[in-house]
Design an enzyme around this catalytic site. Structure first.
Site, PDB file in Angstrom:
ATOM      1  N   TRP A  11       0.831  -1.209   0.000  1.00 59.95           N
ATOM      2  CA  TRP A  11       0.000   0.000   0.000  1.00 59.95           C
ATOM      3  C   TRP A  11       0.869   1.264   0.000  1.00 59.95           C
ATOM      4  CZ3 TRP A  11      -0.307   3.917   3.730  1.00 59.95           C
ATOM      5  CH2 TRP A  11      -1.333   4.836   3.540  1.00 59.95           C
ATOM      6  N   HIS A  12       2.031   1.156   0.671  1.00 58.68           N
ATOM      7  CA  HIS A  12       2.870   2.349   0.780  1.00 58.68           C
ATOM      8  C   HIS A  12       3.501   2.750  -0.540  1.00 58.68           C
ATOM      9  CE1 HIS A  12       2.567   1.701   5.127  1.00 58.68           C
ATOM     10  NE2 HIS A  12       2.822   2.985   5.200  1.00 58.68           N
ATOM     11  N   GLY A  13       3.597   1.851  -1.481  1.00 59.07           N
ATOM     12  CA  GLY A  13       4.164   2.254  -2.756  1.00 59.07           C
ATOM     13  C   GLY A  13       4.510   1.090  -3.640  1.00 59.07           C
ATOM     14  N   PHE A  40       1.877   8.375  -0.598  1.00 59.19           N
ATOM     15  CA  PHE A  40       1.255   7.070  -0.380  1.00 59.19           C
ATOM     16  C   PHE A  40      -0.242   7.165  -0.557  1.00 59.19           C
ATOM     17  CE2 PHE A  40       4.973   6.793   2.733  1.00 59.19           C
ATOM     18  CZ  PHE A  40       5.819   6.417   1.717  1.00 59.19           C
TER      19      PHE A  40
END
Lengths: 347, 498
Positions: free
Chosen positions: B324-326, B498
């Site tokens: 999810w963060h990248g 993000f």
């Protein structure tokens, strides 16, 4: 009344006997929305009045347009008024002590015409750059906008095993040659040359220059896109080059890479072209072509490129202006030999 | 629009004033706040407003379809359709480049000529945050935890500018009732809001920005060129920077919402004082942890199905949290690392618990304290290995476990992270980047993790007793100090990406 009070005292006493450790709950005082709004306005006024000089500088740094005009006029009026009563002195003094603000000294670039074709290539030779040693390294200064700052940081890291090179990075974000009212690179370069006496200067600007050209006092001297703009921009590029003339000093003008935004790309390409043209007439200046190194197959902007080892790499950070580490390494692979080649011509 | 700018300050002066003027007219208030939120979001690039509007209408329509479906099969279909569409949108904007690059890396050595469309996809700011909010609404409607809300209510919920671009991830059930039952304009908790905003600005503008420019950015660009003392301090500095940056943003967001009469849930609770990894995740980005638990971990099966299923679900949840963060292998490794850490910690806790139960069953008489016995009898072990240690040693270990993860998180590539670790153990020396100011900034960033809450509350209480004019002037002067101490320019918040 007395009865009431004694009842209250009794109940307080009872409460404290029942739970001797519990302290009376402290309730934070709240305020009405109107008071809050007034408080917010007062806080901002206090900030703007005390830091009026900083506000003027911030307003001048805004892109041209009605918002900037309003901001410059308003902050200018506030600054003049606060100057009268010296309310902004403590902030200015503290800022100077902390090195936050640099005086934007006056410097006017001389007007330069496009070089005639017959003078476009010069054959004058310069004395060679001295051979540096680890004890007496070559004094290299990097200056320019945020792309120069990134270049300088990377260069510093890339030459830690070459003690003959000493790198000083003066890159400053959000700067360029167009807006002397915000940051005057002419004045700053004059100062750097006088104080640091660099033997080699690397200068890189252009990504912030897709806008009208202003003098230090905020006067617009050429609208972006006009014929005067190119003439004035040429004068500024030439001015930076000429400030680096003398005492065997070399200037490597590092061209900007292509960028994703078409408007900025036009300014970048124009700036790169002018810098190349001006460099050919000055033997102490050489042009380092970053755009060519990181271009796509058609020579233009490409987010992904094929590296010399055949791998595909994303070449830009998310903003489409600053280079990724992989492409910055590619630039270093070419720039470091260019630098060392100044004093050591053996490949 | 960035919070710590004069543009936002002027925008907020207008929005705050008008918002309270419309307080008694809920529909007008909602329309105004919706318009203001779109101005805020479209300030940098107005085209992204269409994405936000599309997400709003699409999710609202699909939630209505879920609600009105005649049977459970259809309900589920509509819900899956909504979640799938949200993930496709998120995937396109966030992961397109990552998948294309990864495919190229695999295909090129095999000699397969691949010429995919290498287009640059601009990442809309905050797309992950509002997509997660939208998914939570549709799933809550599906689970019948939430009734459907009107389109205007949903649009304001999704776009409300204080939480739009970087959270906290608020639920419809927490937000919409506050819109429909507006608080009195006579009791604004200004002291709490001012404390949060000032603290957030200090953390972001002074601590995070300074550490980023002074040490973090250089050491992570080319770690092989730095000495191990610089790299060690650089890793600590990044831990402080990311906390100061993200929690600073959240503090400002919560404070601004509070001034407008809307309460958000907390998002951070002194995470570096955690004594276990599990404890850390209860204190770090709490609204994301909650979202992952409710909309991923539990649907995966949670702790039902025995320990191995629980460990698998825990690992997958953290892996997804990393992704999810990248769109990068570094984030995936970071997620897997956190997942493995949590699983190992949980396994160890189970073993400790079983051993304790054995001692207890054999009449060891160890747990004479009834409270302690109750803790040991809990069905899911939450007592973790490090909590039995010396608290400061446990904190130190957990902090460094987290710091190691941050090195993957911050590095631009897996090779870069490995180079960082290698240089950390091989490039002996002190270097020049570690200055007293860097150490001071790290110290200031860390000390806040250990100051008891009651001290801040006591100061807040005292500040609330000040006359409003004194408080306003004090805030103005504080802003001035922040402006003086912070580096010039405002770097975007890390979590905008993000």
């Amino acid at each position: 009344m007395t009865q009431q009070r004694s009842n209250q005292q009794r109940s307080n006493q009872q409460r404290s006997t029942q739970n001797p450790r519990r302290r009376p709950r402290r309730v934070r005082r709240t305020q009405s929305a109107e008071t809050v709004w007034k408080g917010l306005v007062i806080a901002l006024i206090v900030f703007v009045v005390l830091a009026s000089g900083n506000m003027v500088a911030s307003a001048e740094g805004m892109p041209l347009g009605w918002q900037r005009s309003v901001a410059v006029t308003t902050s200018g009026v506030i600054d003049r008024l606060t100057n009268l009563v010296s309310l902004n002195r403590p902030y200015d003094w503290a800022a100077q002590q902390l090195g936050v603000e640099q005086k934007n000294a006056d410097f006017e670039f001389p007007v330069t015409k496009k070089p005639a074709p017959e003078t476009a290539v010069t054959t004058t030779t310069l004395p060679p750059v001295r051979v540096p040693t680890a004890a007496n390294p070559l004094n290299v200064v990097v200056a320019g906008d945020s792309t120069a700052k990134a270049l300088g940081d990377m260069l510093k890291s890339s030459v830690t095993d070459i003690p003959e090179l000493s790198i000083t990075n003066y890159g400053k974000v959000s700067t360029g040659l167009a807006r002397s009212d915000y940051f005057n690179w002419g004045a700053r370069m004059q100062e750097i040359v006088a104080t640091d006496a660099p033997e080699v200067t690397l200068f890189m600007v252009g990504a912030n220059d897709g806008q009208s050209i202003l003098e230090g006092d905020g006067t617009v001297v050429a609208q972006y896109g006009s014929a005067e703009w190119e003439e004035q921009y040429r004068a500024r590029i030439a001015g930076i080059m000429d400030l680096n003339q003398g005492q065997g000093r070399r200037l490597i003008w590092v061209g900007e890479p292509n960028v994703a935004n078409p408007d900025i790309q036009q300014a970048v390409q124009t700036g790169n072209r002018i810098a190349q043209e001006e460099a050919t007439t000055r033997p102490w200046v050489s042009y380092f072509d970053v755009a060519k190194l990181v271009a796509g197959p058609d020579g233009n902007f490409a987010d992904y490129i094929t590296l010399p080892d055949g791998s595909t790499a994303r070449c830009y950070a998310g903003d489409g202006v600053h280079l990724s580490v992989k492409c910055m390494n590619l630039v270093m692979d070419n720039l470091v030999p260019t630098l060392t080649g100044l004093y050591d011509p053996t490949p | 629009m960035l919070f710590p700018t004069m543009t936002f300050a002027l925008f907020f002066v207008v929005v705050l004033g008008v918002s309270w003027k419309l307080n008694d007219r809920p529909t007008d208030w909602k329309l105004f706040v919706l318009g203001a939120s779109y101005v805020f979001y479209g300030w940098a690039d107005w085209r992204f407003c269409f994405l936000l509007a599309g997400s709003t209408v699409g999710n609202w329509v699909l939630a209505q379809a879920v609600f009105r479906a005649r049977n459970d099969v259809n309900r589920k279909r509509w819900m899956l359709c909504a979640v799938g569409l949200n993930l496709i949108v998120l995937g396109f904007f966030k992961y397109y480049g990552f998948f294309v690059e990864s495919a190229l890396t695999v295909l090129e050595p095999l000699g397969l000529a691949a010429t995919p469309m290498l287009i640059k996809v601009a990442l809309p700011i905050g797309v992950s945050f509002f997509t997660f909010c939208a998914i939570s609404y549709v799933v809550d409607v599906f689970r019948r935890h939430q009734d459907t809300v009107g389109l205007l209510d949903f649009a304001v919920y999704l776009s409300f500018f204080p939480h739009l671009v970087a959270g906290p991830i608020v639920r419809v059930s927490e937000f919409v009732p506050q819109m429909n039952h507006r608080p009195s304009g006579q009791t604004v908790d200004v002291t709490r809001a001012a404390r949060l905003i000032c603290r957030g600005l200090f953390k972001k503008v002074v601590i995070a920005n300074f550490l980023a420019t002074a040490i973090v950015d250089p050491v992570f660009v080319a770690p092989g060129q730095f000495r191990n003392w610089e790299l060690l301090v650089g890793a600590w500095a990044y831990a402080v920077q990311i906390y100061a940056d993200f929690s600073g943003y959240t503090d400002i967001a919560i404070g601004i919402a509070l001034l407008m009469g809307v309460k958000f849930p907390d998002n951070f609770d002194q995470p570096y004082s955690a004594r276990s990894i599990q404890d850390f995740w209860r204190r770090w980005h709490m609204t994301l942890s909650r979202w992952l638990r409710d909309y991923l971990y539990i649907p995966l099966g949670g702790n039902r199905g025995g320990p191995s299923a629980e460990y698998r679900n825990l690992f997958l949840t953290m892996l997804f949290g990393g992704l999810w963060h990248g769109a990068s292998w570094t984030f995936i490794i970071w997620g897997a690392y956190q997942g493995i850490g949590l699983v190992l910690e949980r396994q160890h806790a189970v073993r400790v618990e079983q051993r304790a139960e054995l001692v207890e069953d054999s009449g060891g008489g160890v747990h004479e304290n009834p409270d302690e016995t109750r803790v040991m009898q809990r069905p899911t072990p939450t007592v973790v290995s490090t909590e039995t240690m010396n608290p400061w040693l446990a904190r130190l270990l957990v902090f460094h476990f987290v710091v190691i993860g941050w090195i993957f998180f911050r590095s631009t590539s897996v090779t870069g992270a490995l180079e960082y670790f290698w240089s950390l153990i091989s490039n002996w020396g002190v270097g020049t980047l570690v200055t007293p100011m860097v150490l001071l900034a790290i110290f200031v960033g860390m000390i806040g993790q250990f100051i008891p809450r009651r001290i801040g509350d006591a100061l807040e209480y005292r500040a609330s007793q000040l006359p409003p004019i004194v408080m306003a002037i004090g805030i103005g002067v504080f802003l001035l100090v922040i402006n003086l101490l912070g580096p010039q320019g405002v770097a975007p918040f890390i979590y905008f990406n993000f």
